[in-house]
Write a protein that holds these residues in place. Structure first.
Motif, PDB file in Angstrom:
ATOM      1  N   VAL A  12       0.814  -1.225   0.000  1.00 21.88           N
ATOM      2  CA  VAL A  12       0.000   0.000   0.000  1.00 21.88           C
ATOM      3  C   VAL A  12       0.846   1.274   0.000  1.00 21.88           C
ATOM      4  O   VAL A  12       0.305   2.374   0.072  1.00 21.88           O
ATOM      5  N   TRP A  13       2.175   1.131  -0.075  1.00 22.95           N
ATOM      6  CA  TRP A  13       3.014   2.323  -0.166  1.00 22.95           C
ATOM      7  C   TRP A  13       2.767   2.992  -1.508  1.00 22.95           C
ATOM      8  O   TRP A  13       2.689   2.327  -2.543  1.00 22.95           O
ATOM      9  N   PRO A  14       2.663   4.318  -1.532  1.00 21.58           N
ATOM     10  CA  PRO A  14       2.472   5.016  -2.810  1.00 21.58           C
ATOM     11  C   PRO A  14       3.600   4.766  -3.807  1.00 21.58           C
ATOM     12  O   PRO A  14       3.373   4.679  -4.999  1.00 21.58           O
ATOM     13  N   ASP A  15       4.835   4.628  -3.305  1.00 22.21           N
ATOM     14  CA  ASP A  15       5.984   4.390  -4.167  1.00 22.21           C
ATOM     15  C   ASP A  15       6.915   3.399  -3.463  1.00 22.21           C
ATOM     16  O   ASP A  15       7.780   3.780  -2.679  1.00 22.21           O
ATOM     17  N   ALA A  16       6.701   2.102  -3.735  1.00 20.76           N
ATOM     18  CA  ALA A  16       7.466   1.061  -3.048  1.00 20.76           C
ATOM     19  C   ALA A  16       8.966   1.187  -3.315  1.00 20.76           C
ATOM     20  O   ALA A  16       9.782   0.972  -2.418  1.00 20.76           O
ATOM     21  N   SER A  17       9.347   1.562  -4.527  1.00 24.58           N
ATOM     22  CA  SER A  17      10.776   1.712  -4.838  1.00 24.58           C
ATOM     23  C   SER A  17      11.418   2.788  -3.970  1.00 24.58           C
ATOM     24  O   SER A  17      12.491   2.584  -3.397  1.00 24.58           O
ATOM     25  N   ALA A  18      10.765   3.936  -3.864  1.00 21.72           N
ATOM     26  CA  ALA A  18      11.289   5.025  -3.028  1.00 21.72           C
ATOM     27  C   ALA A  18      11.326   4.616  -1.559  1.00 21.72           C
ATOM     28  O   ALA A  18      12.279   4.927  -0.838  1.00 21.72           O
ATOM     29  N   GLY A  19      10.299   3.894  -1.113  1.00 21.14           N
ATOM     30  CA  GLY A  19      10.265   3.431   0.266  1.00 21.14           C
ATOM     31  C   GLY A  19      11.403   2.479   0.594  1.00 21.14           C
ATOM     32  O   GLY A  19      12.049   2.591   1.640  1.00 21.14           O
ATOM     33  N   LEU A  20      11.673   1.540  -0.307  1.00 22.06           N
ATOM     34  CA  LEU A  20      12.775   0.601  -0.081  1.00 22.06           C
ATOM     35  C   LEU A  20      14.122   1.317  -0.100  1.00 22.06           C
ATOM     36  O   LEU A  20      15.015   0.995   0.695  1.00 22.06           O
ATOM     37  N   GLN A  21      14.273   2.301  -0.965  1.00 23.20           N
ATOM     38  CA  GLN A  21      15.517   3.078  -0.999  1.00 23.20           C
ATOM     39  C   GLN A  21      15.711   3.853   0.301  1.00 23.20           C
ATOM     40  O   GLN A  21      16.834   3.958   0.813  1.00 23.20           O
ATOM     41  N   GLU A  22      14.624   4.372   0.853  1.00 17.71           N
ATOM     42  CA  GLU A  22      14.707   5.092   2.133  1.00 17.71           C
ATOM     43  C   GLU A  22      15.077   4.151   3.271  1.00 17.71           C
ATOM     44  O   GLU A  22      15.883   4.489   4.136  1.00 17.71           O
ATOM     45  N   MET A  23      14.481   2.967   3.270  1.00 19.04           N
ATOM     46  CA  MET A  23      14.832   1.994   4.307  1.00 19.04           C
ATOM     47  C   MET A  23      16.302   1.587   4.185  1.00 19.04           C
ATOM     48  O   MET A  23      17.003   1.464   5.194  1.00 19.04           O
ATOM     49  N   GLN A  24      16.776   1.446   2.946  1.00 15.34           N
ATOM     50  CA  GLN A  24      18.179   1.112   2.715  1.00 15.34           C
ATOM     51  C   GLN A  24      19.087   2.231   3.238  1.00 15.34           C
ATOM     52  O   GLN A  24      20.094   1.984   3.876  1.00 15.34           O
ATOM     53  N   ARG A  25      18.695   3.471   2.993  1.00 13.52           N
ATOM     54  CA  ARG A  25      19.466   4.632   3.461  1.00 13.52           C
ATOM     55  C   ARG A  25      19.566   4.645   4.979  1.00 13.52           C
ATOM     56  O   ARG A  25      20.615   4.939   5.562  1.00 13.52           O
ATOM     57  N   ALA A  26      18.471   4.301   5.667  1.00  8.83           N
ATOM     58  CA  ALA A  26      18.420   4.372   7.128  1.00  8.83           C
ATOM     59  C   ALA A  26      19.148   3.213   7.809  1.00  8.83           C
ATOM     60  O   ALA A  26      19.500   3.313   8.986  1.00  8.83           O
ATOM     61  N   LEU A  27      19.390   2.129   7.071  1.00  9.82           N
ATOM     62  CA  LEU A  27      20.103   0.990   7.639  1.00  9.82           C
ATOM     63  C   LEU A  27      21.616   1.210   7.630  1.00  9.82           C
ATOM     64  O   LEU A  27      22.158   1.840   6.728  1.00  9.82           O
ATOM     65  N   LYS A  28      22.285   0.652   8.624  1.00  9.21           N
ATOM     66  CA  LYS A  28      23.745   0.654   8.657  1.00  9.21           C
ATOM     67  C   LYS A  28      24.263  -0.355   7.633  1.00  9.21           C
ATOM     68  O   LYS A  28      23.562  -1.315   7.301  1.00  9.21           O
ATOM     69  N   PRO A  29      25.484  -0.190   7.154  1.00  8.97           N
ATOM     70  CA  PRO A  29      26.070  -1.226   6.305  1.00  8.97           C
ATOM     71  C   PRO A  29      26.059  -2.574   7.049  1.00  8.97           C
ATOM     72  O   PRO A  29      26.383  -2.637   8.236  1.00  8.97           O
ATOM     73  N   GLY A  30      25.637  -3.605   6.349  1.00 10.60           N
ATOM     74  CA  GLY A  30      25.477  -4.917   6.967  1.00 10.60           C
ATOM     75  C   GLY A  30      24.125  -5.106   7.615  1.00 10.60           C
ATOM     76  O   GLY A  30      23.810  -6.196   8.099  1.00 10.60           O
ATOM     77  N   GLY A  31      23.312  -4.050   7.639  1.00 10.05           N
ATOM     78  CA  GLY A  31      21.979  -4.124   8.222  1.00 10.05           C
ATOM     79  C   GLY A  31      21.053  -5.015   7.411  1.00 10.05           C
ATOM     80  O   GLY A  31      21.206  -5.146   6.201  1.00 10.05           O
ATOM     81  N   ARG A  32      20.093  -5.620   8.089  1.00  7.49           N
ATOM     82  CA  ARG A  32      19.175  -6.557   7.442  1.00  7.49           C
ATOM     83  C   ARG A  32      17.758  -5.999   7.400  1.00  7.49           C
ATOM     84  O   ARG A  32      17.314  -5.344   8.339  1.00  7.49           O
ATOM     85  N   ILE A  33      17.061  -6.306   6.309  1.00  6.88           N
ATOM     86  CA  ILE A  33      15.671  -5.903   6.132  1.00  6.88           C
ATOM     87  C   ILE A  33      14.817  -7.154   5.968  1.00  6.88           C
ATOM     88  O   ILE A  33      15.264  -8.145   5.380  1.00  6.88           O
TER      89      ILE A  33
END
Length: 191
Positions: A127-148
């Motif tokens: 239901v995210w308006p823009d899933a690609s942008a949302g995943l990129q934001e989650m990637q940005r907020a994670l530390k290197p080696g972080g898991r989603i």
């Protein structure tokens, strides 16, 4: 959009008003087993900093706070009704400073780069308006080696096809699916 689809979106997709409050009550019961399973897949450690996007009524947040017993849990949800329910449900953790729940959108997360060890979303990406942008934001907020982990119950309406590819396109590696009778979970790592 059909009337039924609109009602379900107001109850579960982007909860709003009386229907949203009712949806939150239902979600606590229907998503809790999936949330526990997804949290187990993330291998939460005591000191982890964890982000949940689309936390709904906050049942998953409660489980995360217990799992990261000396850590920090933050969350963002688009629905003010869900922020209210989750805040009430997690008041003690919020008051102690171990939990921070905010109203907002996955496309513009209010957190610094490289802030979290783990991130998750359950039944929300569809239901995210823009899933690609949302995943990129989650990637940005994670530390290197972080898991989603992106968990979906059978009634989410989200097909498995294409989810690992979306994670890879957002900059994650080792994207794969794990499935059980509870649903499926897409897992990946920030390089």
């Amino acid at each position: 959009m059909s009337i039924i689809h609109s009602i379900f979106l107001r109850m579960f997709g982007r909860p709003k008003g009386i229907l949203g409050k009712l949806g939150g009550i239902i979600m606590v019961r229907t998503n809790q087993k999936c949330a526990a399973w997804v949290i187990g897949l993330l291998d939460i450690q005591a000191h982890d900093r964890i982000l949940e996007v689309g936390f709904g009524p906050g049942a998953g947040i409660q489980l995360l706070v217990k799992s990261a017993s000396a850590g920090y849990v933050a969350g963002v949800d688009y629905s003010t009704e869900m922020v209210e329910q989750a805040t009430t449900r997690n008041a003690e953790a919020i008051e102690s400073g171990r939990c921070d729940l905010r109203h907002g959108s996955v496309e513009c997360l209010p957190f610094e780069d490289n802030s979290f060890d783990k991130a998750m979303a359950i039944n929300s990406m569809q239901v995210w308006p823009d899933a690609s942008a949302g995943l990129q934001e989650m990637q940005r907020a994670l530390k290197p080696g972080g898991r989603i982990a992106l968990g979906f119950t059978p009634y989410s309406g989200q097909p498995q096809d294409g989810v690992p590819e979306r994670l890879t396109a957002a900059g994650f590696t080792d994207a794969h699916i794990v499935a059980t009778e509870l649903g499926f979970c897409a897992l990946a790592v920030k390089p």
